[in-house]
Design an enzyme around this catalytic site. Structure first.
Site, short mmCIF file in Angstrom:
data_model
loop_
_atom_site.label_atom_id
_atom_site.label_comp_id
_atom_site.label_asym_id
_atom_site.label_seq_id
_atom_site.Cartn_x
_atom_site.Cartn_y
_atom_site.Cartn_z
N ASP A 18 -30.83 -101.00 -2.17
CA ASP A 18 -29.75 -100.01 -2.09
C ASP A 18 -30.30 -98.61 -1.90
OD1 ASP A 18 -27.36 -98.73 -2.24
OD2 ASP A 18 -27.11 -98.94 -4.40
N LYS A 49 -27.40 -102.46 5.08
CA LYS A 49 -28.19 -101.30 4.64
C LYS A 49 -29.64 -101.47 5.09
CE LYS A 49 -25.37 -99.91 0.71
NZ LYS A 49 -25.29 -99.50 -0.72
N GLU A 73 -19.49 -105.55 -6.02
CA GLU A 73 -19.27 -104.55 -7.08
C GLU A 73 -17.80 -104.47 -7.49
OE1 GLU A 73 -21.17 -100.99 -5.50
OE2 GLU A 73 -23.11 -101.71 -6.19
N ASN A 101 -15.04 -98.33 -1.40
CA ASN A 101 -14.29 -98.77 -2.58
C ASN A 101 -12.88 -98.25 -2.35
OD1 ASN A 101 -16.56 -99.90 -3.84
ND2 ASN A 101 -17.16 -97.93 -4.68
N GLU A 126 -26.86 -99.59 8.33
CA GLU A 126 -26.22 -98.57 7.50
C GLU A 126 -27.32 -97.74 6.82
OE1 GLU A 126 -22.99 -99.83 4.81
OE2 GLU A 126 -23.75 -98.44 3.31
N GLU A 185 -28.43 -89.97 -2.23
CA GLU A 185 -28.04 -90.57 -3.52
C GLU A 185 -29.24 -90.84 -4.44
OE1 GLU A 185 -25.77 -94.19 -3.16
OE2 GLU A 185 -25.94 -94.62 -5.29
#
Ligand code: GCW
Length: 711
Positions: free
Chosen positions: A399, A394, A325, A244, A421, A427
């Site tokens: 996610d 990913k 996003e 981001n 990835e 997380e």
């Protein structure tokens, strides 16, 4: 149903508040620590170079001298690392020389830098191992036994040095060595989600390592240690800013700071990459748009690339999160992801850079199910990307959930290379509070057979370029080391950084071997202690899955991605809620992604597609990911689904709690500071695993209508 959820939400609010208060961690060492094992703070990670125990006599006999020829920055680093490591391990210095002397010695270098190595005439073998690979061989010179660490490239010699040091650190024999290593993929990269204000998105270990206010003039010693630990596992690049992306990273002011890091890391073989904001021509360049087909935009990026390469001649390239996003991207101008990526690829190509384009996109217009979107968007662009563009995918299609089936783009992209990835940052896996070793999770992913070109087309082989002939190969991990003394928050989170590096080097290594190496280097070489730590690590992921999201459940969380929130039904997007995914009601639970449902299974090659599609053959670990089942559905165990769920949550929480006792049994075998810090976190984990169990089961009970019965 809505009402029931809301009542549940209100009732569980108090519980959640307690959960977060309970997460406070006390970091002080235990008073009266065991004096025999000096306290450590975890800063040195796996490069502690503790005395290796019983093998030391053999080492002292065979290593009387270190010979590093050549005068490059990398050869100086090799000499320095070896000299300080051996000194720490042996308790006495070993001389480092540039000239050969007939003594039992370790000789390191390349044919170009070392006359001694040139004299061995190993050129052909060294060409085969490549610039990053190496050979470590015991041989004899002038009647002396010597160990040669040789590579065609200087960075390979550095990797060989760390490999050799690992043998010593883990107490292995160094007699009759005959080792040939070559990494399985070219790019072994870290992705930092670090913001320019020093915060880290999804960071759980303090502020960013990068001191932007001090750079380029002042170089924090941590930058060097960061490079050392990465080189020690063969990591060869880092994207240092958040996907981001703040456009300011591309200003001259910041690029000079980035160049200072690149200069420091170059001799360690670490190239710098940057996350680029696709709207930079507008936000930074003042252009009216960022349309990739607009010549002014094309020129802006070309000029930007030239500016970057003037400062950083070996700049790796751009990583781009586009149209995901809320990030800008080519679709804002009616262009495809390939058109966006190619424009940047063309700007970088003259300088040897690449574009890494993320496939983490989930446009609602593409398909109602987030799981299906990236595959649909990217397979239709397969083959349209420039040779210096790759797509970063990913591991799973949602996610970084505790457990996901592999993403169907692995094997599904035939002409455009894909990088995997992964996320070492925990997380969705307990953040820096739970002990969850990712080696086992990543192995399940890497060993998954895509059947893209018949049986044996594992994800690992796809990444190597052995299934489809990819020009660019690689693996990436999102990481969040921060300014916490131990870098990662939880001492055991360091293992995930380590495991990523080792698997990126060689995905065929076992999770068990990696856990054992790490435990030996990080804690102790005492065999029973190592066995205990390794076993704790090996079961920790399955334990976590059991008390959070077993049997294919996913996304049972709220915005913090930590605490249970299956009642979450009010996020800004439907696909950020939990109810969208578990679909629990009085009839049952799970998402029907079969051929009779939303057909997500069809994104996989046969027979994987049928394996997942068929209720009888679908692995139960993915049951509710692909199937919707009634609460009384009979599991393979003969139990009803509801009871199996209860059993999973109970056994998971029990195993989490049992880790405390196991760890307690190691008191005195590990320094008391780290022992206590881990114990404190295990207490949080045990308490929170019970909260997960109770919260989830109480919630689903609203629908199943059956009693919560422990096994
Ligand atoms: O996992 C999600 C995270 C976001 C992240 C995003 C991504 C960087 O919750 O914080 O943004 O994925 O991977 O882009």
């Amino acid at each position: 149903m809505q009402l029931r959820r809301r009542n549940f939400l209100a009732a569980s609010f108090v519980g959640l508040a307690i959960l977060s208060i309970g997460c406070h961690v006390v970091d002080t060492p235990t008073p009266g620590a065991d004096a025999r094992v000096p306290d450590e703070n975890g800063y040195k990670l796996w490069l502690r170079y503790a005395p290796p125990g019983k093998s030391v006599d053999q080492y002292l006999r065979l290593i009387r001298l270190v010979i590093v020829q050549g005068d490059s920055a990398t050869s100086r680093i090799i000499g320095k690392e070896l000299s300080s490591a051996l000194n720490m391990m042996f308790g006495s210095p070993v001389p480092v020389s540039r000239t050969w002397k007939p003594k039992p010695a370790v000789i390191i270098g390349t044919p170009a830098t070392s006359k001694v190595i040139r004299g061995l005439k190993w050129e052909n073998d060294l060409i085969a191992t490549g610039l990053d690979g190496f050979i470590i061989r015991s041989t004899r010179m002038e009647g002396q036994s010597v160990i040669v660490i040789a590579s065609a490239g200087e960075i390979g010699a550095l990797y060989g040095t760390f490999h050799f040091l690992r043998l010593l650190q883990t107490g292995q024999s160094i007699q009759e060595l005959s080792i040939v290593e070559r990494p399985k993929v070219q790019l072994r990269l870290l992705n930092h989600w670090d913001n320019l204000d020093g915060s880290i998105e999804r960071g759980y270990a303090g502020r960013s390592l990068w001191q932007w206010n001090e750079l380029p003039g002042k170089l924090d010693p941590r930058y060097t240690d960061y490079a050392r630990v990465n080189a020690s596992v063969g990591i060869n690049g880092a994207v240092i800013n958040n996907v981001n992306a703040d456009v300011r990273i591309l200003t001259g002011e910041y690029l000079e700071k980035v160049a200072a890091l690149a200069n420091l890391w170059r001799p360690y073989g670490i190239r710098v990459y940057l996350s680029a904001n696709f709207a930079a021509p507008v936000r930074l360049g003042g252009l009216p748009n960022a349309d990739p087909l607009d010549p002014a935009v094309v020129d802006w990026w070309k000029a930007k690339a030239e500016e970057i390469y003037r400062l950083i001649p070996d700049f790796g390239g751009f990583l781009v999160k586009a149209n995901s996003e809320g990030q800008p991207g080519p679709k804002d101008y009616g262009r495809t992801h390939a058109e966006g990526a190619n424009m940047l690829a063309d700007a970088l190509a003259p300088h040897g850079g690449i574009v890494i384009w993320r496939a983490f996109v989930y446009d609602e217009d593409v398909d109602p199910d987030r799981v299906k979107r990236a595959y649909i968007e990217f397979t239709r662009l397969d083959g349209q990307f420039r040779p210096n563009a790759v797509v970063q995918v990913k591991n799973g299609p949602i996610d970084f959930q505790p457990r996901e089936p592999f993403h169907s783009l692995f094997g599904g992209m035939k002409q455009t290379p894909v990088l995997a990835e992964l996320q070492a940052t925990q997380e969705y896996l307990g953040q820096a509070k739970h002990l969850v070793y990712h080696g086992t999770m990543w192995k399940e992913f890497l060993d998954s057979d895509t059947f893209a070109r018949g049986s044996g087309s594992t994800v690992g082989k796809v990444l190597e370029g052995a299934v489809h002939p990819y020009r660019i190969t690689g693996m990436v991990s999102v990481v969040n080391p921060g300014l916490d003394t131990n870098w990662c928050g939880h001492h055991f989170s360091q293992a995930n950084w380590y495991a990523f590096g080792r698997l990126a080097w060689n995905h065929r290594l076992s999770a068990e071997q990696i856990a054992e190496e790490w435990a030996r280097m990080t804690f102790t070489n005492d065999d029973p202690t190592v066995d205990t730590i390794r076993d704790m690590m090996m079961s920790s992921w399955e334990t976590y899955v059991s008390y959070t999201m077993p049997l294919g459940l996913h996304h049972l969380i709220g915005f913090d991605h930590y605490a249970p929130m299956p009642e979450n039904d009010t996020a800004p997007r439907e696909d950020w809620t939990a109810v969208f995914y578990h679909r629990a009601d009085a009839d049952g639970i799970g998402f029907d992604r079969t051929k009779r449902g939303n057909k997500a299974v069809e994104q996989y090659f046969p027979p994987v597609c049928d394996l997942f599609d068929n209720l009888a053959s679908c692995p139960e670990k993915f049951l509710l990911w692909f199937h919707r089942c009634s609460w009384d559905y009979r599991m393979k165990s003969g139990k009803m689904l509801w009871q199996e769920l209860c059993d999973k949550y109970y056994s998971g929480a029990e195993q989490a709690s049992a880790m405390q006792g196991t760890w307690q049994s190691l008191a005195g075998r590990i320094d008391s500071r780290r022992h206590k810090e881990v114990a404190d976190r295990l207490a949080i984990q045990a308490a929170d695993s019970a909260k997960w169990r109770d919260h989830i089961l109480q919630y689903f009970q609203l629908f199943s209508g059956m009693p919560v019965t422990p096994p």
